[in-house]
Design a protein around this motif. Structure first.
Motif, PDB file in Angstrom:
ATOM      1  N   ASP A  34       0.914  -1.206  -0.059  1.00  0.00           N
ATOM      2  CA  ASP A  34       0.114  -0.030   0.025  1.00  0.00           C
ATOM      3  C   ASP A  34       1.046   1.282  -0.109  1.00  0.00           C
ATOM      4  O   ASP A  34       1.436   1.612   1.122  1.00  0.00           O
ATOM      5  CB  ASP A  34      -0.743   0.059   1.293  1.00  0.00           C
ATOM      6  N   GLN A  35       0.799   2.013  -0.999  1.00  0.00           N
ATOM      7  CA  GLN A  35       1.864   3.280  -1.318  1.00  0.00           C
ATOM      8  C   GLN A  35       1.452   4.226  -0.508  1.00  0.00           C
ATOM      9  O   GLN A  35       2.428   4.842   0.371  1.00  0.00           O
ATOM     10  CB  GLN A  35       1.857   3.742  -2.705  1.00  0.00           C
ATOM     11  N   GLY A  36       0.356   4.451   0.049  1.00  0.00           N
ATOM     12  CA  GLY A  36      -0.281   5.498   1.013  1.00  0.00           C
ATOM     13  C   GLY A  36       0.338   5.129   2.683  1.00  0.00           C
ATOM     14  O   GLY A  36       0.666   5.935   2.985  1.00  0.00           O
ATOM     15  N   ALA A  37       0.113   4.017   2.624  1.00  0.00           N
ATOM     16  CA  ALA A  37       0.440   3.398   3.923  1.00  0.00           C
ATOM     17  C   ALA A  37       2.108   3.719   4.223  1.00  0.00           C
ATOM     18  O   ALA A  37       2.633   3.967   5.297  1.00  0.00           O
ATOM     19  CB  ALA A  37      -0.030   2.040   4.340  1.00  0.00           C
ATOM     20  N   VAL A  38       2.775   3.021   3.340  1.00  0.00           N
ATOM     21  CA  VAL A  38       4.284   3.181   3.095  1.00  0.00           C
ATOM     22  C   VAL A  38       4.715   4.817   3.314  1.00  0.00           C
ATOM     23  O   VAL A  38       5.759   5.237   4.163  1.00  0.00           O
ATOM     24  CB  VAL A  38       4.817   2.456   2.046  1.00  0.00           C
ATOM     25  N   GLU A  39       4.280   5.555   2.422  1.00  0.00           N
ATOM     26  CA  GLU A  39       4.352   6.961   2.591  1.00  0.00           C
ATOM     27  C   GLU A  39       4.051   7.722   3.968  1.00  0.00           C
ATOM     28  O   GLU A  39       4.968   8.265   4.456  1.00  0.00           O
ATOM     29  CB  GLU A  39       3.357   7.729   1.688  1.00  0.00           C
ATOM     30  N   ALA A  40       2.730   7.293   4.695  1.00  0.00           N
ATOM     31  CA  ALA A  40       2.544   7.886   5.930  1.00  0.00           C
ATOM     32  C   ALA A  40       3.678   7.084   7.072  1.00  0.00           C
ATOM     33  O   ALA A  40       4.123   7.819   8.033  1.00  0.00           O
ATOM     34  CB  ALA A  40       1.360   7.095   6.437  1.00  0.00           C
ATOM     35  N   GLU A  85       3.575  -8.292  -6.266  1.00  0.00           N
ATOM     36  CA  GLU A  85       3.461  -8.141  -4.843  1.00  0.00           C
ATOM     37  C   GLU A  85       4.919  -7.676  -4.510  1.00  0.00           C
ATOM     38  O   GLU A  85       5.199  -6.642  -3.811  1.00  0.00           O
ATOM     39  CB  GLU A  85       2.934  -9.344  -3.968  1.00  0.00           C
ATOM     40  N   ASN A  86       6.004  -8.310  -5.152  1.00  0.00           N
ATOM     41  CA  ASN A  86       7.354  -7.930  -4.993  1.00  0.00           C
ATOM     42  C   ASN A  86       7.666  -6.589  -5.487  1.00  0.00           C
ATOM     43  O   ASN A  86       8.285  -5.703  -4.958  1.00  0.00           O
ATOM     44  CB  ASN A  86       8.216  -8.948  -5.359  1.00  0.00           C
ATOM     45  N   LEU A  87       7.197  -6.268  -6.745  1.00  0.00           N
ATOM     46  CA  LEU A  87       7.404  -4.894  -7.269  1.00  0.00           C
ATOM     47  C   LEU A  87       6.548  -3.701  -6.340  1.00  0.00           C
ATOM     48  O   LEU A  87       7.317  -2.824  -6.222  1.00  0.00           O
ATOM     49  CB  LEU A  87       6.711  -4.634  -8.669  1.00  0.00           C
ATOM     50  N   LEU A  88       5.507  -4.045  -5.996  1.00  0.00           N
ATOM     51  CA  LEU A  88       5.018  -3.106  -5.141  1.00  0.00           C
ATOM     52  C   LEU A  88       5.587  -2.953  -3.681  1.00  0.00           C
ATOM     53  O   LEU A  88       5.934  -1.543  -3.310  1.00  0.00           O
ATOM     54  CB  LEU A  88       3.445  -3.306  -4.782  1.00  0.00           C
ATOM     55  N   ILE A  89       5.955  -4.035  -2.917  1.00  0.00           N
ATOM     56  CA  ILE A  89       6.860  -3.654  -1.917  1.00  0.00           C
ATOM     57  C   ILE A  89       8.225  -2.954  -2.047  1.00  0.00           C
ATOM     58  O   ILE A  89       8.151  -2.095  -1.433  1.00  0.00           O
ATOM     59  CB  ILE A  89       7.160  -5.255  -1.177  1.00  0.00           C
ATOM     60  N   GLN A  90       8.992  -3.377  -2.891  1.00  0.00           N
ATOM     61  CA  GLN A  90      10.307  -2.791  -3.023  1.00  0.00           C
ATOM     62  C   GLN A  90      10.147  -1.501  -3.711  1.00  0.00           C
ATOM     63  O   GLN A  90      11.011  -0.678  -3.149  1.00  0.00           O
ATOM     64  CB  GLN A  90      11.255  -3.782  -3.806  1.00  0.00           C
ATOM     65  N   ASN A  91       9.381  -1.024  -4.506  1.00  0.00           N
ATOM     66  CA  ASN A  91       9.116   0.175  -5.104  1.00  0.00           C
ATOM     67  C   ASN A  91       8.625   1.135  -4.040  1.00  0.00           C
ATOM     68  O   ASN A  91       9.066   2.238  -3.884  1.00  0.00           O
ATOM     69  CB  ASN A  91       8.104   0.024  -6.340  1.00  0.00           C
ATOM     70  N   ASN A  92       7.718   0.946  -3.385  1.00  0.00           N
ATOM     71  CA  ASN A  92       7.265   1.768  -2.128  1.00  0.00           C
ATOM     72  C   ASN A  92       8.355   1.905  -1.061  1.00  0.00           C
ATOM     73  O   ASN A  92       8.636   3.393  -0.869  1.00  0.00           O
ATOM     74  CB  ASN A  92       6.165   0.968  -1.398  1.00  0.00           C
ATOM     75  N   LEU A  93       9.185   0.945  -1.101  1.00  0.00           N
ATOM     76  CA  LEU A  93       9.907   1.223   0.274  1.00  0.00           C
ATOM     77  C   LEU A  93      11.365   1.976  -0.385  1.00  0.00           C
ATOM     78  O   LEU A  93      11.912   3.026   0.179  1.00  0.00           O
ATOM     79  CB  LEU A  93      10.806  -0.049   0.669  1.00  0.00           C
ATOM     80  N   ILE A  94      11.829   1.601  -1.493  1.00  0.00           N
ATOM     81  CA  ILE A  94      12.988   2.110  -2.239  1.00  0.00           C
ATOM     82  C   ILE A  94      12.452   3.590  -2.439  1.00  0.00           C
ATOM     83  O   ILE A  94      13.219   4.567  -2.235  1.00  0.00           O
ATOM     84  CB  ILE A  94      13.478   1.630  -3.661  1.00  0.00           C
ATOM     85  N   ASP A  95      11.688   3.963  -3.322  1.00  0.00           N
ATOM     86  CA  ASP A  95      11.296   5.347  -3.581  1.00  0.00           C
ATOM     87  C   ASP A  95      10.725   6.232  -2.166  1.00  0.00           C
ATOM     88  O   ASP A  95      11.195   7.253  -2.173  1.00  0.00           O
ATOM     89  CB  ASP A  95       9.956   5.523  -4.334  1.00  0.00           C
ATOM     90  N   GLY A  96      10.136   5.562  -1.241  1.00  0.00           N
ATOM     91  CA  GLY A  96       9.697   6.321   0.004  1.00  0.00           C
ATOM     92  C   GLY A  96      11.232   6.730   0.649  1.00  0.00           C
ATOM     93  O   GLY A  96      11.064   7.876   1.173  1.00  0.00           O
ATOM     94  N   ALA A  97      12.123   5.782   0.800  1.00  0.00           N
ATOM     95  CA  ALA A  97      13.262   5.807   1.567  1.00  0.00           C
ATOM     96  C   ALA A  97      14.098   7.034   0.931  1.00  0.00           C
ATOM     97  O   ALA A  97      14.641   7.971   1.486  1.00  0.00           O
ATOM     98  CB  ALA A  97      14.407   4.817   1.597  1.00  0.00           C
ATOM     99  N   HIS A  98      14.030   7.052  -0.471  1.00  0.00           N
ATOM    100  CA  HIS A  98      14.838   8.053  -1.239  1.00  0.00           C
ATOM    101  C   HIS A  98      14.256   9.520  -1.091  1.00  0.00           C
ATOM    102  O   HIS A  98      14.916  10.412  -0.835  1.00  0.00           O
ATOM    103  CB  HIS A  98      14.629   7.708  -2.702  1.00  0.00           C
ATOM    104  N   ARG A  99      12.943   9.605  -1.102  1.00  0.00           N
ATOM    105  CA  ARG A  99      12.241  10.883  -1.162  1.00  0.00           C
ATOM    106  C   ARG A  99      11.949  11.478   0.547  1.00  0.00           C
ATOM    107  O   ARG A  99      12.012  12.528   0.697  1.00  0.00           O
ATOM    108  CB  ARG A  99      10.688  10.555  -1.483  1.00  0.00           C
TER     109      ARG A  99
END
Length: 317
Positions: free
Chosen positions: A45-51, A84-98
Motif C-alpha cells: 500500500d503506497q499510501g501506508a508506506v508514505e505515512a 507484490e514484490n514490485l509493489l513492496i520494493q518500489n514503495n520502500l525504495i522510493d519512500g526511503a529516497h524521497r
C-alpha cells in the motif's frame, strides 16, 4: 555513517531473514531497531508506506520483505510473485529516497541471473541472457529492485546497495510443503517419513542439479557488515562459494534426520536451473565471508524444526 543509535527499519522483520538480521544487529549493540508486521503496515500500500516514512523517518532501511516460495509456488502464482514484490520494493525504495534515508540495503536472490550464465555466477552476468522460467516472475521483480537502487546510487550518490544471497535456510524457515524451498521441504519430508516407520520419500526431479546453501545467520552477518561499511559497488553476491548436488543434499539431510527408508526421484517434475553457484569474490575482497558449514547448519535447523514443530503453520495462498 550509521551509529548504534541511528533508527534502522527492518522491513520483513518477522520472517526468517528479517528476524535473523534483527537478532544480529541487536547482538552488536544497535538499540534503535524498528519493525512492523503486515497487519500494522501493508508494504503493498503506497499510501501506508508514505505515512510510515513521514512518521518514522528512519536513517536506514533494510528490505528483507518479499513474497517468496519454491518452484511450485512460483509456477502457480506468477502474478502475485511479480506484482507484490514490485509493489513492496518500489514503495520502500522510493519512500526511503524521497524522505532522506541515506542508506538502504536491498536483499534479492541468486535467481536474478540468467539460467545458463557461466558458473560460478558473477555480478556482471546480470541481464546477459534468459531467466529460469520456473521463477522468472520473482527474478524480474528483484532485478527491478537492484536497478532502482543502482539508479539512486548513480544519480544521487546515496549508499543504496543490493545483496544477492544464494539459497537460504535456517531457523524460522518455511516448512510448508506447498510453498517451501528444497532444503526445509526435505527436512520435513524425511522427518515425517521417519516417524511413519521410515516410509519412502519421493523428491522432485533427477537429483542432479547443483545448489549452494547459505545459513540465514551468515546472511545476517553479511548485512551487519554492509551496515557498518560503505561498499564501493552497487551489487554483491552473498554465499559460501561451494555447492553440491540435490541428491547429495538429500543424503546429508536423511542422515541428519535419521531416516532409514528409500529415496524415490520423480523425474517427471522439473529440476529448475542446472547449477547455481555464486562467485563471492567481491564480498571476500570487501572483507566478509561465510562461516557456518552446511552440516552444522542442517543439524541446527532440524533441531529448531523439532522444537517448533507444533507452531509451524501451513501457508495460505
Amino acid at each position: 555513517m550509521i551509529t548504534k543509535t541511528n533508527k534502522i527499519y527492518i522491513a520483513g522483520h518477522k520472517g526468517m531473514v528479517g528476524s535473523a538480521i534483527w537478532r544480529a544487529l541487536a547482538d552488536q549493540g544497535y538499540v534503535n531497531l524498528i519493525g512492523f508486521n503486515s497487519r500494522e503496515l501493508d508494504l503493498r500500500d503506497q499510501g501506508a508506506v508514505e505515512a510510515f516514512f513521514e512518521a518514522e523517518k528512519p536513517d536506514m532501511v533494510i528490505d528483507a520483505a518479499a513474497r517468496v516460495g519454491g518452484i511450485l509456488a512460483n509456477n502457480d502464482y506468477p502474478y502475485q510473485f511479480l506484482m507484490e514484490n514490485l509493489l513492496i520494493q518500489n514503495n520502500l525504495i522510493d519512500g526511503a529516497h524521497r524522505h532522506g534515508t541515506e542508506k538502504f540495503i536491498f536483499l534479492g536472490s541468486s535467481c536474478i541471473y540468467p539460467k545458463m550464465a557461466p558458473q560460478p555466477l558473477q555480478e556482471d552476468s546480470l541481464l546477459t541472457g534468459p531467466l529460469e522460467p520456473t521463477n522468472e516472475w520473482y527474478a524480474i521483480a528483484k532485478i527491478t529492485g537492484v536497478k532502482a537502487c543502482q539508479a539512486i546510487r548513480k544519480q544521487f550518490g546515496k549508499d543504496f546497495v543490493s545483496l544477492m544471497p544464494t539459497n537460504l535456510y535456517g531457523s524460522h524457515d518455511n516448512f510448508d510443503l506447498n510453498t517451501s524451498h528444497v532444503l526445509p521441504a526435505m527436512i520435513r519430508k524425511f522427518h515425517e517419513a521417519k516417524v511413519n516407520d521410515h516410509s519412502p520419500v519421493t523428491l522432485w526431479g533427477s537429483g542432479t542439479p547443483m545448489r549452494e546453501f547459505l545459513h540465514v545467520e551468515d546472511l545476517a552477518e553479511a548485512v551487519v557488515f554492509a551496515v557498518e561499511n560503505r561498499l564501493p559497488e552497487h551489487l554483491y553476491n552473498v554465499g559460501t562459494g561451494e555447492d553440491l548436488s540435490i541428491k547429495a543434499l538429500a543424503l546429508l539431510i536423511q542422515s541428519k534426520v535419521g531416516h532409514q527408508g528409500e529415496i524415490l526421484w520423480d523425474s517427471s517434475k522439473p529440476d529448475g536451473t542446472p547449477r547455481k553457484l555464486m562467485d563471492v569474490t567481491k564480498m571476500k575482497e570487501a572483507g566478509w565471508k561465510a562461516s557456518i558449514s552446511l552440516e552444522e547448519g542442517i543439524a541446527s535447523t532440524y533441531d529448531w524444526f523439532l522444537h517448533n514443530i507444533e507452531n509451524i503453520k501451513e501457508v495460505k495462498l
